[in-house]
Write a protein that holds these residues in place. Sequence first.
Motif, PDB file in Angstrom:
ATOM      1  N   ILE A   6       2.335   1.430  -1.266  1.00 15.08           N
ATOM      2  CA  ILE A   6       2.505   1.406   0.186  1.00 15.08           C
ATOM      3  C   ILE A   6       1.603   2.482   0.772  1.00 15.08           C
ATOM      4  N   ARG A   7       0.871   2.093   1.808  1.00 12.02           N
ATOM      5  CA  ARG A   7      -0.014   3.039   2.487  1.00 12.02           C
ATOM      6  C   ARG A   7       0.035   2.762   3.987  1.00 12.02           C
ATOM      7  N   ARG A   8      -0.578   3.620   4.749  1.00  6.63           N
ATOM      8  CA  ARG A   8      -0.690   3.397   6.202  1.00  6.63           C
ATOM      9  C   ARG A   8      -2.060   2.797   6.495  1.00  6.63           C
ATOM     10  N   ASN A   9      -2.098   1.872   7.453  1.00  7.57           N
ATOM     11  CA  ASN A   9      -3.388   1.346   7.884  1.00  7.57           C
ATOM     12  C   ASN A   9      -3.916   2.196   9.039  1.00  7.57           C
ATOM     13  N   GLU A  10      -5.064   1.848   9.550  1.00  8.90           N
ATOM     14  CA  GLU A  10      -5.708   2.636  10.610  1.00  8.90           C
ATOM     15  C   GLU A  10      -4.885   2.674  11.891  1.00  8.90           C
ATOM     16  N   ALA A  11      -4.076   1.641  12.128  1.00 10.24           N
ATOM     17  CA  ALA A  11      -3.246   1.585  13.327  1.00 10.24           C
ATOM     18  C   ALA A  11      -1.918   2.317  13.154  1.00 10.24           C
ATOM     19  N   GLY A  12      -1.655   2.827  11.954  1.00 10.37           N
ATOM     20  CA  GLY A  12      -0.415   3.560  11.703  1.00 10.37           C
ATOM     21  C   GLY A  12       0.695   2.712  11.111  1.00 10.37           C
ATOM     22  N   GLY A  13       0.441   1.411  10.908  1.00  7.07           N
ATOM     23  CA  GLY A  13       1.447   0.537  10.303  1.00  7.07           C
ATOM     24  C   GLY A  13       1.474   0.690   8.794  1.00  7.07           C
ATOM     25  N   LEU A  14       2.519   0.174   8.185  1.00  2.00           N
ATOM     26  CA  LEU A  14       2.653   0.239   6.728  1.00  2.00           C
ATOM     27  C   LEU A  14       2.057  -1.013   6.101  1.00  2.00           C
ATOM     28  N   VAL A  15       1.356  -0.814   4.977  1.00  2.00           N
ATOM     29  CA  VAL A  15       0.732  -1.912   4.247  1.00  2.00           C
ATOM     30  C   VAL A  15       1.288  -1.931   2.829  1.00  2.00           C
ATOM     31  N   PHE A  16       1.689  -3.110   2.397  1.00  2.00           N
ATOM     32  CA  PHE A  16       2.253  -3.356   1.072  1.00  2.00           C
ATOM     33  C   PHE A  16       1.151  -3.938   0.202  1.00  2.00           C
ATOM     34  N   TYR A  17       1.038  -3.451  -1.047  1.00  2.00           N
ATOM     35  CA  TYR A  17       0.049  -4.020  -1.970  1.00  2.00           C
ATOM     36  C   TYR A  17       0.690  -4.223  -3.332  1.00  2.00           C
ATOM     37  N   LEU A  18       0.551  -5.446  -3.852  1.00  2.00           N
ATOM     38  CA  LEU A  18       1.061  -5.813  -5.164  1.00  2.00           C
ATOM     39  C   LEU A  18      -0.141  -6.095  -6.057  1.00  2.00           C
ATOM     40  N   PRO A  19      -0.556  -5.130  -6.884  1.00  2.00           N
ATOM     41  CA  PRO A  19      -1.782  -5.290  -7.676  1.00  2.00           C
ATOM     42  C   PRO A  19      -1.763  -6.494  -8.627  1.00  2.00           C
ATOM     43  N   LYS A  20      -0.621  -6.774  -9.218  1.00  2.00           N
ATOM     44  CA  LYS A  20      -0.545  -7.864 -10.196  1.00  2.00           C
ATOM     45  C   LYS A  20      -0.984  -9.199  -9.600  1.00  2.00           C
ATOM     46  N   ARG A  21      -0.724  -9.391  -8.316  1.00  2.00           N
ATOM     47  CA  ARG A  21      -1.104 -10.646  -7.637  1.00  2.00           C
ATOM     48  C   ARG A  21      -2.216 -10.428  -6.620  1.00  2.00           C
ATOM     49  N   ASP A  22      -2.740  -9.237  -6.558  1.00  2.00           N
ATOM     50  CA  ASP A  22      -3.738  -8.879  -5.556  1.00  2.00           C
ATOM     51  C   ASP A  22      -3.266  -9.312  -4.167  1.00  2.00           C
ATOM     52  N   LEU A  23      -2.021  -9.025  -3.886  1.00  2.00           N
ATOM     53  CA  LEU A  23      -1.378  -9.403  -2.629  1.00  2.00           C
ATOM     54  C   LEU A  23      -1.289  -8.194  -1.718  1.00  2.00           C
ATOM     55  N   GLU A  24      -1.840  -8.323  -0.520  1.00  2.71           N
ATOM     56  CA  GLU A  24      -1.730  -7.268   0.472  1.00  2.71           C
ATOM     57  C   GLU A  24      -1.134  -7.880   1.731  1.00  2.71           C
ATOM     58  N   ALA A  25      -0.144  -7.205   2.298  1.00  2.00           N
ATOM     59  CA  ALA A  25       0.526  -7.701   3.505  1.00  2.00           C
ATOM     60  C   ALA A  25       1.007  -6.525   4.331  1.00  2.00           C
ATOM     61  N   SER A  26       1.107  -6.754   5.615  1.00  2.00           N
ATOM     62  CA  SER A  26       1.674  -5.733   6.498  1.00  2.00           C
ATOM     63  C   SER A  26       3.190  -5.750   6.373  1.00  2.00           C
ATOM     64  N   ILE A  27       3.775  -4.585   6.447  1.00  2.00           N
ATOM     65  CA  ILE A  27       5.234  -4.481   6.424  1.00  2.00           C
ATOM     66  C   ILE A  27       5.717  -4.574   7.861  1.00  2.00           C
ATOM     67  N   GLU A  28       6.501  -5.617   8.143  1.00  2.00           N
ATOM     68  CA  GLU A  28       7.021  -5.809   9.495  1.00  2.00           C
ATOM     69  C   GLU A  28       8.228  -4.944   9.773  1.00  2.00           C
ATOM     70  N   SER A  29       9.055  -4.746   8.737  1.00  2.00           N
ATOM     71  CA  SER A  29      10.229  -3.888   8.937  1.00  2.00           C
ATOM     72  C   SER A  29      10.623  -3.255   7.611  1.00  2.00           C
ATOM     73  N   ILE A  30      11.250  -2.119   7.729  1.00  2.00           N
ATOM     74  CA  ILE A  30      11.778  -1.409   6.567  1.00  2.00           C
ATOM     75  C   ILE A  30      13.225  -1.058   6.897  1.00  2.00           C
TER      76      ILE A  30
END
Length: 75
Positions: A6-30
């Motif tokens: 999990i990291r922050r993007n340039e806009a300050g949102g959270l980004v989820f990354y699953l390396p095994k599937r090379d899946l990257e998605a924005s986190i809408e809620s936590i």
Amino acid sequence: MANIMIRRNEAGGLVFYLPKRDLEASIESIEFDADDKWGGELKLDNGGSYYIDPIARPPRLPISLRARRLGAAED
């Protein structure tokens, strides 16, 4: 359980990354995002959801964690 990052993007949102599937998605809620508790269910913009064990305080990002898939789509 899968390793994720999990990291922050340039806009300050959270980004989820699953390396095994090379899946990257924005986190809408936590589920928990407070000074004394962070984590729980993550809802992604692609409809997927994952669960990470809550921790006592917000972590420094980026962070690698173990997550459990709760369901829904991943494309």
